[in-house]
Design a protein around this motif. Structure first.
Motif: not given
Length: 174
Positions: A33, A35, A103, A111
């Protein structure tokens, strides 16, 4: 799985980045994910439209499953009542929460957060890092790039410093 990088080896989540085949890349992407600092939300779609787009692009097809997952991630980031809003109707902190929800859609193992507080006021930035920190405690691996050293003191975790193109461990590990 923490990424492993050395002179002749680069592994992320059991994928060898030096030998990965094009057909394997989508499977790796589903485990990560991202960000972004500048949100990267689609401006012509609502919050749920942005999230639906990602789920469909990663192979989800059942409408009920998609709607359920969108509700789950929006609740997780405290944005359950914002699914109908357009990105321009949200504050910077709200947009960043939507980016974190995006995400989380595929329950990633990793992440990557690139300066997730860079475009936010200090209080909102602190809330965003608190959210990422809680996700790390729930079992996600979170790699966050930041210039804000105060955050590394307020949210203890393993810290690496990038200096002269090298990663160096900092002695404040927990």
């Amino acid at each position: 799985d923490v990424p492993i990088l050395s002179g002749d080896k680069a592994e992320v989540l059991d994928f060898d980045l030096l030998k990965i085949k094009k057909r394997q890349v989508p499977y790796l992407r589903r485990k990560i994910g991202i960000v972004f600092q500048d949100f990267q939300l689609l401006q012509d779609r609502s919050v749920s439209g942005n999230l639906r787009f990602v789920l469909r692009a990663t192979g989800w097809s059942n409408r009920a499953d998609i709607d359920t997952r969108i509700e789950e991630v929006l609740a997780e980031v405290g944005m359950a009542n914002k699914s109908y809003k357009m990105p321009h109707e949200l504050s910077g902190g709200e947009q960043q929460r939507i980016v974190i929800a995006r995400a989380l859609l595929n329950s990633p193992d990793l992440i990557l957060a690139d300066e997730p507080t860079g475009n936010l006021d200090p209080e909102t930035g602190y809330q965003i890092v608190a959210l990422l920190h809680s996700l790390a405690h729930e079992g996600h691996t979170v790699l966050m790039a930041t210039h804000n050293l105060q955050l590394t003191e307020d949210f203890p975790a393993r810290v690496m410093r990038c200096s002269e193109k090298r990663l160096i461990a900092v002695e404040n590990e927990v």
